[in-house]
Design a protein around this motif. Structure first.
Motif, PDB file in Angstrom:
ATOM      1  N   LEU A   1     -14.849 -49.281  -1.718  1.00  0.00           N
ATOM      2  CA  LEU A   1     -15.548 -48.181  -1.055  1.00  0.00           C
ATOM      3  C   LEU A   1     -15.965 -47.100  -2.054  1.00  0.00           C
ATOM      4  N   LYS A   2     -15.152 -46.877  -3.073  1.00  0.00           N
ATOM      5  CA  LYS A   2     -15.532 -45.896  -4.090  1.00  0.00           C
ATOM      6  C   LYS A   2     -16.737 -46.386  -4.897  1.00  0.00           C
ATOM      7  N   ALA A   3     -16.799 -47.698  -5.128  1.00  0.00           N
ATOM      8  CA  ALA A   3     -17.927 -48.264  -5.867  1.00  0.00           C
ATOM      9  C   ALA A   3     -19.187 -48.305  -5.001  1.00  0.00           C
ATOM     10  N   ARG A   4     -19.020 -48.584  -3.708  1.00  0.00           N
ATOM     11  CA  ARG A   4     -20.160 -48.718  -2.795  1.00  0.00           C
ATOM     12  C   ARG A   4     -19.741 -48.194  -1.426  1.00  0.00           C
ATOM     13  N   PRO A   5     -19.769 -46.865  -1.248  1.00  0.00           N
ATOM     14  CA  PRO A   5     -19.231 -46.286  -0.010  1.00  0.00           C
ATOM     15  C   PRO A   5     -20.006 -46.640   1.259  1.00  0.00           C
ATOM     16  N   VAL A   6     -21.213 -47.165   1.132  1.00  0.00           N
ATOM     17  CA  VAL A   6     -21.976 -47.533   2.324  1.00  0.00           C
ATOM     18  C   VAL A   6     -21.738 -48.985   2.749  1.00  0.00           C
ATOM     19  N   THR A   7     -20.879 -49.687   2.025  1.00  0.00           N
ATOM     20  CA  THR A   7     -20.654 -51.099   2.320  1.00  0.00           C
ATOM     21  C   THR A   7     -20.050 -51.301   3.705  1.00  0.00           C
ATOM     22  N   THR A   8     -20.367 -52.452   4.273  1.00  0.00           N
ATOM     23  CA  THR A   8     -19.799 -52.808   5.570  1.00  0.00           C
ATOM     24  C   THR A   8     -18.985 -54.100   5.477  1.00  0.00           C
ATOM     25  N   LEU A   9     -18.910 -54.674   4.273  1.00  0.00           N
ATOM     26  CA  LEU A   9     -18.194 -55.934   4.078  1.00  0.00           C
ATOM     27  C   LEU A   9     -17.146 -55.798   2.980  1.00  0.00           C
TER      28      LEU A   9
ATOM     29  N   PHE B   1     -12.476 -37.469   1.962  1.00  0.00           N
ATOM     30  CA  PHE B   1     -13.103 -37.665   0.655  1.00  0.00           C
ATOM     31  C   PHE B   1     -14.462 -38.343   0.810  1.00  0.00           C
ATOM     32  N   PHE B   2     -14.498 -39.441   1.564  1.00  0.00           N
ATOM     33  CA  PHE B   2     -15.742 -40.186   1.715  1.00  0.00           C
ATOM     34  C   PHE B   2     -16.778 -39.401   2.523  1.00  0.00           C
ATOM     35  N   ARG B   3     -16.346 -38.655   3.519  1.00  0.00           N
ATOM     36  CA  ARG B   3     -17.282 -37.826   4.290  1.00  0.00           C
ATOM     37  C   ARG B   3     -17.950 -36.805   3.368  1.00  0.00           C
ATOM     38  N   GLU B   4     -17.144 -36.134   2.551  1.00  0.00           N
ATOM     39  CA  GLU B   4     -17.687 -35.129   1.637  1.00  0.00           C
ATOM     40  C   GLU B   4     -18.602 -35.782   0.596  1.00  0.00           C
ATOM     41  N   TYR B   5     -18.160 -36.894   0.028  1.00  0.00           N
ATOM     42  CA  TYR B   5     -18.950 -37.595  -0.990  1.00  0.00           C
ATOM     43  C   TYR B   5     -20.303 -38.047  -0.423  1.00  0.00           C
ATOM     44  N   LEU B   6     -20.276 -38.673   0.742  1.00  0.00           N
ATOM     45  CA  LEU B   6     -21.510 -39.169   1.345  1.00  0.00           C
ATOM     46  C   LEU B   6     -22.439 -38.020   1.747  1.00  0.00           C
ATOM     47  N   THR B   7     -21.877 -36.938   2.232  1.00  0.00           N
ATOM     48  CA  THR B   7     -22.687 -35.773   2.602  1.00  0.00           C
ATOM     49  C   THR B   7     -23.369 -35.191   1.367  1.00  0.00           C
ATOM     50  N   GLN B   8     -22.652 -35.097   0.255  1.00  0.00           N
ATOM     51  CA  GLN B   8     -23.245 -34.601  -0.991  1.00  0.00           C
ATOM     52  C   GLN B   8     -24.336 -35.533  -1.490  1.00  0.00           C
ATOM     53  N   GLU B   9     -24.095 -36.844  -1.426  1.00  0.00           N
ATOM     54  CA  GLU B   9     -25.110 -37.821  -1.841  1.00  0.00           C
ATOM     55  C   GLU B   9     -26.378 -37.664  -1.005  1.00  0.00           C
ATOM     56  N   LEU B  10     -26.202 -37.511   0.289  1.00  0.00           N
ATOM     57  CA  LEU B  10     -27.326 -37.343   1.198  1.00  0.00           C
ATOM     58  C   LEU B  10     -28.138 -36.097   0.844  1.00  0.00           C
ATOM     59  N   GLU B  11     -27.452 -34.998   0.583  1.00  0.00           N
ATOM     60  CA  GLU B  11     -28.133 -33.756   0.214  1.00  0.00           C
ATOM     61  C   GLU B  11     -28.894 -33.906  -1.099  1.00  0.00           C
ATOM     62  N   GLU B  12     -28.285 -34.563  -2.081  1.00  0.00           N
ATOM     63  CA  GLU B  12     -28.939 -34.753  -3.374  1.00  0.00           C
ATOM     64  C   GLU B  12     -30.193 -35.617  -3.249  1.00  0.00           C
ATOM     65  N   ILE B  13     -30.106 -36.675  -2.480  1.00  0.00           N
ATOM     66  CA  ILE B  13     -31.257 -37.556  -2.298  1.00  0.00           C
ATOM     67  C   ILE B  13     -32.382 -36.805  -1.596  1.00  0.00           C
ATOM     68  N   GLN B  14     -32.039 -36.025  -0.588  1.00  0.00           N
ATOM     69  CA  GLN B  14     -33.056 -35.269   0.130  1.00  0.00           C
ATOM     70  C   GLN B  14     -33.717 -34.228  -0.776  1.00  0.00           C
TER      71      GLN B  14
ATOM     72  N   GLU C   1     -10.922 -56.987   8.517  1.00  0.00           N
ATOM     73  CA  GLU C   1      -9.883 -56.492   7.608  1.00  0.00           C
ATOM     74  C   GLU C   1     -10.333 -55.178   6.964  1.00  0.00           C
ATOM     75  N   ASP C   2      -9.372 -54.462   6.387  1.00  0.00           N
ATOM     76  CA  ASP C   2      -9.704 -53.227   5.671  1.00  0.00           C
ATOM     77  C   ASP C   2     -10.467 -53.543   4.393  1.00  0.00           C
ATOM     78  N   ILE C   3     -11.455 -52.708   4.107  1.00  0.00           N
ATOM     79  CA  ILE C   3     -12.178 -52.787   2.839  1.00  0.00           C
ATOM     80  C   ILE C   3     -11.381 -51.940   1.848  1.00  0.00           C
ATOM     81  N   SER C   4     -11.177 -52.457   0.649  1.00  0.00           N
ATOM     82  CA  SER C   4     -10.348 -51.735  -0.321  1.00  0.00           C
ATOM     83  C   SER C   4     -10.985 -50.402  -0.707  1.00  0.00           C
ATOM     84  N   ILE C   5     -10.129 -49.436  -0.998  1.00  0.00           N
ATOM     85  CA  ILE C   5     -10.595 -48.110  -1.422  1.00  0.00           C
ATOM     86  C   ILE C   5     -11.430 -48.228  -2.695  1.00  0.00           C
ATOM     87  N   SER C   6     -11.026 -49.089  -3.607  1.00  0.00           N
ATOM     88  CA  SER C   6     -11.790 -49.239  -4.854  1.00  0.00           C
ATOM     89  C   SER C   6     -13.203 -49.756  -4.565  1.00  0.00           C
TER      90      SER C   6
END
Length: 120
Positions: A95-103, A8-21, A88-93
């Motif tokens: 990641l959905k709000a900010r999928p590029v987060t590292t914290l 899900f996140f791979r597809e979402y991030l790939t689409q975001e990248l394409e839209e920004i470009q 620790e794991d970052i919560s799915i919620s």
């Protein structure tokens, strides 16, 4: 994290990248095609202000592109969704709000509190 979540996140991030470009390409086309002459200095100033604003947005997008590519790299190397601070794991919620987060939310909150203490 489950494979379906990673997909899900791979597809979402790939689409975001394409839209920004695409937005960036569109902006370049618009700016290269604008050779308008303005009789009124206020119209020219307004146009230049709009262009400056658009360029600031594209600069922000440029920084986001880097973060998206890094997130996609983390998906590939298996570290996506793991907090860089505490491990620790970052919560799915989150990641959905900010999928590029590292914290995770706790570490991000702590970081923001520390930044506030350092402000003059």
């Amino acid at each position: 994290m489950e494979q379906k979540d990673l997909d899900f996140f791979r597809e979402y991030l790939t689409q975001e990248l394409e839209e920004i470009q695409k937005k960036g390409e569109h902006t370049l086309e618009d700016m290269s095609n604008q050779n308008a002459v303005y009789a009124d200095p206020a119209d020219r100033a307004s146009h230049e202000s709009d262009q400056a604003f658009t360029l600031r947005l594209r600069d922000r997008d440029r920084k986001l592109i880097k973060k998206i590519r890094e997130a996609l790299g983390r998906i590939e190397d298996g570290t996506f969704g793991i907090c860089e601070e505490c491990g620790e794991d970052i919560s799915i919620s989150r990641l959905k709000a900010r999928p590029v987060t590292t914290l995770c939310i706790e570490c991000k909150s702590k970081q923001e509190e520390e930044e506030q203490l350092l402000k003059p």
